[in-house]
Motif scaffolding. Structure first.
Motif, mmCIF file in Angstrom:
data_model
loop_
_atom_site.group_PDB
_atom_site.id
_atom_site.type_symbol
_atom_site.label_atom_id
_atom_site.label_comp_id
_atom_site.label_asym_id
_atom_site.label_seq_id
_atom_site.Cartn_x
_atom_site.Cartn_y
_atom_site.Cartn_z
ATOM 1 N N LEU A 130 0.811 -1.208 0.000
ATOM 2 C CA LEU A 130 0.000 0.000 0.000
ATOM 3 C C LEU A 130 0.846 1.260 0.000
ATOM 4 C CD1 LEU A 130 -2.608 -1.325 2.522
ATOM 5 C CD2 LEU A 130 -3.194 -0.467 0.253
ATOM 6 N N GLY A 131 2.088 1.157 0.447
ATOM 7 C CA GLY A 131 2.946 2.327 0.471
ATOM 8 C C GLY A 131 2.635 3.304 1.586
ATOM 9 N N VAL A 132 1.745 2.915 2.516
ATOM 10 C CA VAL A 132 1.393 3.742 3.668
ATOM 11 C C VAL A 132 1.373 2.826 4.898
ATOM 12 C CG1 VAL A 132 0.012 5.383 2.319
ATOM 13 C CG2 VAL A 132 -1.096 3.374 3.336
ATOM 14 N N PRO A 133 1.472 3.382 6.115
ATOM 15 C CA PRO A 133 1.389 2.525 7.308
ATOM 16 C C PRO A 133 0.076 1.751 7.316
ATOM 17 C CG PRO A 133 2.158 4.718 7.894
ATOM 18 C CD PRO A 133 1.730 4.794 6.463
ATOM 19 N N ALA A 134 0.145 0.443 7.547
ATOM 20 C CA ALA A 134 -1.065 -0.379 7.471
ATOM 21 C C ALA A 134 -0.925 -1.614 8.345
ATOM 22 C CB ALA A 134 -1.353 -0.797 6.025
ATOM 23 N N VAL A 135 -2.068 -2.096 8.825
ATOM 24 C CA VAL A 135 -2.167 -3.337 9.581
ATOM 25 C C VAL A 135 -3.308 -4.153 8.989
ATOM 26 C CG1 VAL A 135 -2.779 -4.359 11.801
ATOM 27 C CG2 VAL A 135 -1.215 -2.423 11.729
ATOM 28 N N TYR A 136 -3.075 -5.452 8.802
ATOM 29 C CA TYR A 136 -4.085 -6.333 8.219
ATOM 30 C C TYR A 136 -4.263 -7.522 9.160
ATOM 31 C CZ TYR A 136 -6.298 -9.369 4.675
ATOM 32 O OH TYR A 136 -7.133 -10.189 3.977
ATOM 33 N N VAL A 137 -5.477 -7.697 9.699
ATOM 34 C CA VAL A 137 -5.762 -8.744 10.668
ATOM 35 C C VAL A 137 -6.773 -9.714 10.061
ATOM 36 C CG1 VAL A 137 -6.660 -9.267 12.967
ATOM 37 C CG2 VAL A 137 -5.326 -7.187 12.588
ATOM 38 N N THR A 138 -6.504 -11.008 10.138
ATOM 39 C CA THR A 138 -7.418 -12.022 9.598
ATOM 40 C C THR A 138 -7.638 -13.120 10.632
ATOM 41 O OG1 THR A 138 -5.603 -13.293 8.628
ATOM 42 C CG2 THR A 138 -6.633 -11.609 7.243
ATOM 43 N N CYS A 139 -8.815 -13.729 10.580
ATOM 44 C CA CYS A 139 -9.100 -14.856 11.470
ATOM 45 C C CYS A 139 -10.324 -15.612 10.965
ATOM 46 C CB CYS A 139 -9.325 -14.394 12.905
ATOM 47 S SG CYS A 139 -10.737 -13.296 13.121
ATOM 48 N N GLY A 140 -10.498 -16.806 11.503
ATOM 49 C CA GLY A 140 -11.666 -17.606 11.180
ATOM 50 C C GLY A 140 -12.368 -18.031 12.452
ATOM 51 N N MET A 141 -13.690 -18.171 12.375
ATOM 52 C CA MET A 141 -14.493 -18.591 13.534
ATOM 53 C C MET A 141 -15.317 -19.794 13.110
ATOM 54 S SD MET A 141 -15.639 -14.732 14.611
ATOM 55 C CE MET A 141 -15.623 -14.227 12.888
ATOM 56 N N GLU A 142 -15.043 -20.921 13.749
ATOM 57 C CA GLU A 142 -15.681 -22.156 13.329
ATOM 58 C C GLU A 142 -16.566 -22.737 14.423
ATOM 59 O OE1 GLU A 142 -13.178 -25.061 11.523
ATOM 60 O OE2 GLU A 142 -11.778 -23.585 10.748
ATOM 61 N N ARG A 143 -17.645 -23.373 13.987
ATOM 62 C CA ARG A 143 -18.514 -24.142 14.882
ATOM 63 C C ARG A 143 -18.738 -25.501 14.247
ATOM 64 N NH1 ARG A 143 -23.550 -21.037 17.449
ATOM 65 N NH2 ARG A 143 -23.755 -23.180 18.202
ATOM 66 N N THR A 144 -18.603 -26.538 15.050
ATOM 67 C CA THR A 144 -18.790 -27.891 14.500
ATOM 68 C C THR A 144 -20.233 -28.166 14.146
ATOM 69 O OG1 THR A 144 -19.017 -28.769 16.749
ATOM 70 C CG2 THR A 144 -16.799 -28.791 15.763
ATOM 71 N N GLU A 145 -21.153 -27.413 14.781
ATOM 72 C CA GLU A 145 -22.571 -27.617 14.495
ATOM 73 C C GLU A 145 -23.292 -26.276 14.465
ATOM 74 O OE1 GLU A 145 -25.080 -31.107 16.028
ATOM 75 O OE2 GLU A 145 -25.752 -29.429 17.271
ATOM 76 N N ALA A 146 -24.064 -26.050 13.407
ATOM 77 C CA ALA A 146 -24.830 -24.806 13.288
ATOM 78 C C ALA A 146 -25.853 -24.711 14.421
ATOM 79 C CB ALA A 146 -25.531 -24.761 11.944
#
Length: 567
Positions: free
Chosen positions: A45-61
């Motif tokens: 991006l050429g600018v100060p940046a932070v990128y956060v990713t994650c997943g949230m799982e459930r074995t049963e809906a």
């Protein structure tokens, strides 16, 4: 071919330094750890940046268990939700863009609450508003208007000095964003409230360029005249006044509930509120109170248990979490809000009245005078849409109207040509004094005080309402027009007016201007214009000059004409 833009919701953050370290520290690190989030520092991006990713799982809906009990058939389906949050600093301002559940990672207290709205009132076409969210002071009510095809501002009924507009959606004017370069000739839409939902460039340089353009528009452009009213009501900013109000509220929170505090859904979370089935409330406690709706009584009880001087802070730091399932797991969270944002109350300071709404204080009536003046000023223009001759000294209103109609091809004089009042058939109602060939109603009045003008404005509102609401009045009016014109003018059977001209001669006050209108009449004029505009009727005010010469000339044109087409 991969798209060049993607629709995202971007927030502008306050109180966050434009560095990668500060942006990451501004987030809830405990929440990120719980989610197993992975932070990144993108360099493209050429600018100060932070990128956060994650997943949230459930074995049963969450629906599997209840539906198994209902149907007797056991089915197990897993659920995976994702979250991504990009934070970047452009020219010293920090922005946050969430994907999927990423918006949940942005702390509410960091969001600039007016960022998206500031852009919307400067760039959105006021005649093509697709949706609006507004709240009325002291009513604990949120009003949502949806018009997918777009409508003008007056038809939404949001222009009022007691109404706070929280969000606007609609079509944009031409603007140099990435999306516009690839959709020439096609309308581009956006939704602006706390955040701004808009198509942004996907490539790094395009995204940064779009954010710079949005920032420039918010900083340099003036709001559309028809949307400037949104800025008339702003939160109280005087620190001393806020301190007085918050001390008074803290004291009120220490007393048993007397019905002075109401519950209201925070404006940004009305969609989450509609979807939520479980509410978790935490105030001065590590344990959460579970309920199926927001429980005002519990919140007030917890505030009352806090020591004096700390009650308001307890609510500000307390949270209400909205969940889509009663198990209230992390993957089911819809929103986390401050408990204070759910309360509305009014407090008087001397003769002034203030209201708490979405955690901010507003003064009732603070915009009333400015709003009335702005509305009245908008009525006056140097370009009259109709020309009316001077009014001869001693000439009656009926004689004047007949003289005007006689000298205007296709105009019809309807002065004293009344229709039956459907509420009381023995009484008569005058719809207008003059009718133009395009169906414009012209109401004429000579006034030496506010009384005749009040009658004029009331007549305009009654005429429009009767023609819009009563089939019998429409039938009587169109039949009368056909008869008086000898069949030359034929209005459709379902005729309703689209435009009204209020033609006024102010006795002994010179030309009609905003300042020459009587003070009381300025208020009723503004109210009438707003009411008619909300019914889809354009209003114009035409000044008629007074002529002391016995034989007035039709070449003289009354000055001081204004139009309201977008109140």
């Amino acid at each position: 071919m991969a798209p060049n833009t993607a629709v995202r919701t971007v927030y502008r953050l306050t109180g966050v330094a434009p560095t990668a370290e500060a942006m990451l520290d501004a987030l809830d690190l405990d929440l990120l750890d719980t989610l197993g989030a992975e932070p990144h520092e993108p360099e493209t991006l050429g600018v100060p940046a932070v990128y956060v990713t994650c997943g949230m799982e459930r074995t049963e809906a969450p629906w599997c268990e209840t539906m198994a009990r209902t149907t007797g058939i056991s089915v197990s389906e897993s659920v995976r939700r994702t979250a991504a949050l990009l934070m970047l600093a452009v020219d010293g301002a920090v922005y946050a863009i969430g994907c999927d559940q990423g918006y949940r990672l942005i702390p509410d207290h960091l969001k600039d609450k007016r960022f998206g709205l500031t852009f919307a009132i400067r760039q959105m076409d006021p005649s093509l508003i697709r949706g609006a969210v507004s709240k009325s002071l002291g009513q604990a009510r949120t009003d949502i208007s949806l018009t997918p095809g777009g409508a003008s501002v007056p038809l939404l009924g949001i222009r009022d000095h007691t109404r706070i507009v929280r969000s606007l959606g609609g079509y944009l004017d031409d603007l140099p964003l990435t999306r516009s370069r690839y959709t020439r000739g096609k309308a581009v839409s956006a939704q602006g409230g706390c955040g701004l939902r808009i198509a942004l460039g996907v490539e790094p340089d395009a995204l940064v360029s779009d954010l710079r353009t949005i920032a420039r528009i918010c900083r340099e452009d003036m709001p559309h005249q028809e949307l400037a009213f949104v800025d008339h009501i702003v939160p109280v900013s005087d620190a001393q006044t806020i301190d007085v109000l918050e001390r008074a509220l803290d004291e009120r929170l220490g007393r048993p509930d007397q019905g002075l505090i109401s519950a209201a859904v925070p404006c940004e979370h009305h969609e989450a509120y509609a979807e939520a089935t479980t509410f978790l409330t935490r105030i001065n406690s590590s344990d959460a109170f579970h309920s199926t709706d927001f429980e005002l009584g519990y919140v007030l009880l917890r505030a009352r248990l806090a020591p004096p001087g700390r009650r308001l802070q307890a609510l500000r730091e307390g949270t209400v979490t909205l969940c889509r399932d009663r198990r209230a797991r992390m993957a089911d969270t819809l929103a986390v809000t401050s408990a204070l944002n759910w309360l509305e109350t009014g407090i008087a300071v001397g003769a002034r009245r203030f209201f708490l709404m979405d955690g901010e204080w507003y003064e009732a009536g603070a915009a009333y005078v400015d709003e009335c003046r702005a509305t009245v000023r908008a009525l006056f223009s140097s370009s009259p849409s109709v020309s009316l001759p001077p009014w001869a000294d001693g000439e009656s209103e009926n004689a004047y109207n007949n003289r005007v109609a006689d000298c205007r091809p296709g105009w019809i004089c309807l002065d004293t040509k009344n229709v039956a009042n459907p509420l009381r058939p023995r009484d008569q109602v005058e719809i207008c004094d003059l009718l133009t060939p395009d169906g414009t109603l012209i109401l004429v009045k000579r006034a030496d005080g506010s009384g005749p003008l009040s009658h004029l404005f009331s007549q305009a509102r009654v005429a429009v309402e009767l023609l819009q609401e009563s089939a019998q009045v429409r039938a009587d009016f169109t039949a009368k027009v056909a008869r008086l014109s000898g069949g030359a003018t034929s209005l459709p059977d379902d005729f309703t007016p689209k435009r009204i001209v209020l033609a006024v001669l102010l006795k002994n006050r010179g030309s009609l201007t905003p300042d020459s209108v009587f003070g009381f009449s300025q208020i009723t004029m503004a109210q009438t214009a707003k009411a008619l505009a909300a019914r889809g009727v354009t209003v114009e005010v035409v000044g008629i000059q007074e002529d002391t010469v016995d034989s007035p000339t039709l070449s003289s044109v009354g000055m001081g004409v204004g139009r309201i087409s977008g109140l």
